[in-house]
Design a protein around this motif. Sequence first.
Motif, short mmCIF file in Angstrom:
data_model
loop_
_atom_site.label_atom_id
_atom_site.label_comp_id
_atom_site.label_asym_id
_atom_site.label_seq_id
_atom_site.Cartn_x
_atom_site.Cartn_y
_atom_site.Cartn_z
N LYS A 54 -7.95 0.92 -0.92
CA LYS A 54 -7.30 1.08 0.25
C LYS A 54 -6.42 -0.14 0.63
N THR A 55 -7.23 -1.51 0.59
CA THR A 55 -6.36 -2.70 1.07
C THR A 55 -6.39 -3.52 -0.10
N SER A 106 4.34 0.86 0.16
CA SER A 106 4.11 1.75 1.26
C SER A 106 5.70 2.32 1.74
N GLN A 113 2.07 7.54 8.34
CA GLN A 113 1.14 7.02 7.20
C GLN A 113 1.54 5.76 6.98
N ARG A 117 -1.22 2.57 7.13
CA ARG A 117 -1.45 1.83 5.60
C ARG A 117 -1.09 0.51 6.16
N LYS A 120 -3.85 -1.46 8.11
CA LYS A 120 -4.95 -1.59 7.49
C LYS A 120 -5.01 -2.79 6.46
#
Length: 172
Positions: A54-55, A106, A113, A117, A120
């Motif tokens: 994720k991150t 991103s 989204q 994102r 986060k």
Amino acid sequence: MDNQLCGAKTRSGTTCRKIKMNNGRCYMHGGASTGPKDKTKHRQSMKGNKNSLKTGEYETIWFDTLTMEDVRQYELTPTTALEQLDHEIKLTDIRERRMMKRIKDSEPLKSKQKVDRIIKLEDGITRVQAIKSRLIDQKMRLHEISETKDDNNSLDQLVSIIEQARNRYSNN
């Protein structure tokens, strides 16, 4: 309508009433692949898998996954306590840079989204920067201790600094 249903036998003994896919069964009865059953093939297929990433805050960094740019930053691996802290700061810096790249990557996502994102990632970057700040603080304290002590046992100094930091940050 029956020719569109899965028709597989369920645990209760009835026929499955879910809509079938192209292979003739629903997703529960033979639809999507679960991957290779052979553990060595599975390990090979999962090598470099970043699907759950994720991150990158808790990303495991393996040497064989480092880019040439990362390797150049990593090459001077230390052995003393002060150099070890420098090393941890460098790894934290790599993690932070990778997270910043993920924000840049991103861009093509849809707006909701993209916003989710980026939020986060920014939260993760904030936590990584806090860790980096603590490492720098530990380095400064170790540097002060090494100047005041004639003792050259760097590992003992590092242990005492880490213990002090844990006590300080656990009380906050």
